[in-house]
Design an enzyme around this catalytic site. Structure first.
Site, PDB file in Angstrom:
ATOM      1  N   THR A  72       0.828  -1.196   0.000  1.00  0.00           N
ATOM      2  CA  THR A  72       0.000   0.000   0.000  1.00  0.00           C
ATOM      3  C   THR A  72       0.863   1.247   0.000  1.00  0.00           C
ATOM      4  OG1 THR A  72      -1.756  -1.093   1.201  1.00  0.00           O
ATOM      5  CG2 THR A  72      -1.628   1.276   1.450  1.00  0.00           C
TER       6      THR A  72
ATOM      7  N   ARG B 225     -12.613  -8.919  -1.702  1.00  0.00           N
ATOM      8  CA  ARG B 225     -11.991  -8.643  -0.397  1.00  0.00           C
ATOM      9  C   ARG B 225     -11.643  -7.141  -0.299  1.00  0.00           C
ATOM     10  NH1 ARG B 225      -6.840  -6.363   1.310  1.00  0.00           N
ATOM     11  NH2 ARG B 225      -6.326  -7.248   3.332  1.00  0.00           N
TER      12      ARG B 225
ATOM     13  N   GLY C 241      -9.640  -4.370   2.169  1.00  0.00           N
ATOM     14  CA  GLY C 241      -8.697  -4.268   3.277  1.00  0.00           C
ATOM     15  C   GLY C 241      -8.982  -3.068   4.167  1.00  0.00           C
ATOM     16  N   ASP C 242      -7.982  -2.690   4.938  1.00  0.00           N
ATOM     17  CA  ASP C 242      -8.129  -1.575   5.874  1.00  0.00           C
ATOM     18  C   ASP C 242      -8.054  -0.215   5.206  1.00  0.00           C
ATOM     19  OD1 ASP C 242      -5.389  -2.329   5.339  1.00  0.00           O
ATOM     20  OD2 ASP C 242      -4.795  -0.827   6.818  1.00  0.00           O
TER      21      ASP C 242
ATOM     22  N   THR D  38      -0.043   0.591   6.539  1.00  0.00           N
ATOM     23  CA  THR D  38       0.207  -0.476   5.578  1.00  0.00           C
ATOM     24  C   THR D  38       0.477  -1.753   6.355  1.00  0.00           C
ATOM     25  OG1 THR D  38       1.611  -1.294   3.792  1.00  0.00           O
ATOM     26  CG2 THR D  38       2.675   0.127   5.416  1.00  0.00           C
TER      27      THR D  38
HETATM   28  N1  ASP Z   1      -3.150  -2.932   4.076  1.00  0.00           N
HETATM   29  C1  ASP Z   1      -3.342  -3.367   2.733  1.00  0.00           C
HETATM   30  C2  ASP Z   1      -4.519  -4.281   2.643  1.00  0.00           C
HETATM   31  O1  ASP Z   1      -4.710  -5.074   3.548  1.00  0.00           O
HETATM   32  C3  ASP Z   1      -2.187  -4.085   2.165  1.00  0.00           C
HETATM   33  C4  ASP Z   1      -0.907  -3.307   2.185  1.00  0.00           C
HETATM   34  O2  ASP Z   1      -0.642  -2.538   3.104  1.00  0.00           O
HETATM   35  O3  ASP Z   1      -0.126  -3.481   1.254  1.00  0.00           O
HETATM   36  O4  ASP Z   1      -5.210  -4.237   1.659  1.00  0.00           O
END
Ligand code: ASP
Length: 328
Positions: free
Chosen positions: A195, A223, A225-226, A246
């Site tokens: 991210t 899906r 993510g955060d 991230t």
């Molecule tokens: N936090 C991101 C997610 O879970 C992934 C990432 O930080 O690369 O989608």
């Protein structure tokens, strides 16, 4: 995890009046032994800092600066966002992004979008509407209605990301890899959270955050993510700080990392460094890993991570831009 927090001595530099500050990250993860060429990653981070600093130095807003910095990172295929997004389990791209304005608590986010060249700009357009979070086909339609640039799947194709997917699927299928794979990046690309994000304080004292991601390699379609979840992967509030995260998103969602850092500062009087390390410790206790970049309203910066490294950089008015990957 056996890793310690990266101790940031920038924390000691308390500032008496707002000076613009910008910090960016390009993901956290594990070290890839034998990788040598770190230079393109530093260059990508510096380009993002320059894009954001140009705006801040002219008296522009933190919000415009973080969107510009993340746009630059989305256009750089080395990072897992926009053009360099990782593949889902069905070998497609689904991207998430968000922005938040600390002066108004306005926020905009998109999830599982496939075509916008710059998902962060779509998130900004959502912020300017009456919605906060749009996903999938509806978000795509919103992008078209607002004239945002769309790209075909080929634009998001990168050979090394497809290879990452194939390697991961082979590993998860219990097969041993036949390839003798030489690492090409400082952080292990199959076990890295890529991210991208930016946080900024502008010269009028306002804070903002932006984040963008292709998510996790081999993720199930749909899906989320955060990153696009306000209070988890992103938060900004002029009372306290601007944060973006991230890492293993599911854990950051469960620990409500972004809002937790704000709350520890606003309600418990924690410093930025204390608050962000405590929030990350919760992620670690749950079994997750990753990092955050954060700036407070005095311009203090915290860049803690609980992984071997995090692509990161920062710049403040009158100071030279800095970039780092590992704990040195
Ligand atoms: N936090 C991101 C997610 O879970 C992934 C990432 O930080 O690369 O989608």
């Amino acid at each position: 995890m056996g890793y310690s927090f990266y101790p940031t001595d920038l924390e000691e530099m308390r500032l008496t009046s707002p000076r613009y500050t910008l910090a960016v990250h390009g993901g956290a993860g594990t070290m890839a032994r034998g990788a040598t060429d770190e230079a393109p990653y530093h260059a990508g981070l510096r380009a993002a800092l320059a894009a954001g600093e140009t705006i801040l130095a002219q008296g522009g807003s933190a919000l415009d600066a973080v969107v510009a910095a993340v746009t630059a990172l989305e256009d750089e295929p080395l990072f897992n966002a926009g053009r360099g997004s990782v593949y889902t389990s069905t070998a497609e791209h689904e991207m998430d992004a968000a922005v938040m304005d600390g002066s108004t608590l306005a926020a905009g986010a998109v999830a599982t979008v496939r075509t916008p060249r710059n998902p962060v700009q779509l998130a900004r357009a959502v912020m300017d509407s009456r919605f906060v979070l749009l996903s999938g086909d509806g978000a795509e339609a919103f992008a078209r209605e607002h004239g945002l640039e769309a790209m075909p799947p080929a634009y998001f194709h990168t050979a090394h990301r497809l290879e990452q997917l194939q390697r991961l699927q082979a590993q998860e299928g219990g097969q041993r890899m036949q390839m003798d794979h030489a690492p090409t990046a400082p952080l292990d690309e199959t076990r890295k959270f890529g991210t991208v994000g930016a946080v900024a304080l502008d010269s009028t004292g306002h804070l903002a955050s932006a984040v963008s991601t292709g998510g996790m390699t081999n993720k199930h379609p749909g899906r989320i993510g955060d990153s696009p979840l306000v209070g988890a992967g992103i938060y900004a509030n002029d009372q306290s700080c601007a944060v973006c995260a991230t890492g293993s998103g599911e854990y950051f969602i469960r620990a409500c990392v972004g809002h937790d850092i704000h709350a520890r500062m606003a309600y418990a009087g924690a410093t930025l460094s204390e608050a962000s390390q405590a929030a990350l410790a919760q992620v670690g206790q749950l079994g997750g890993e990753g990092g955050v970049v954060a700036v407070d309203r005095q311009g203090n910066i915290a860049l803690p991570f609980i992984s071997a490294g995090m692509y990161r950089g920062w710049v403040r008015a009158g100071e030279a831009a800095q970039t780092r990957i590992f704990e040195d």
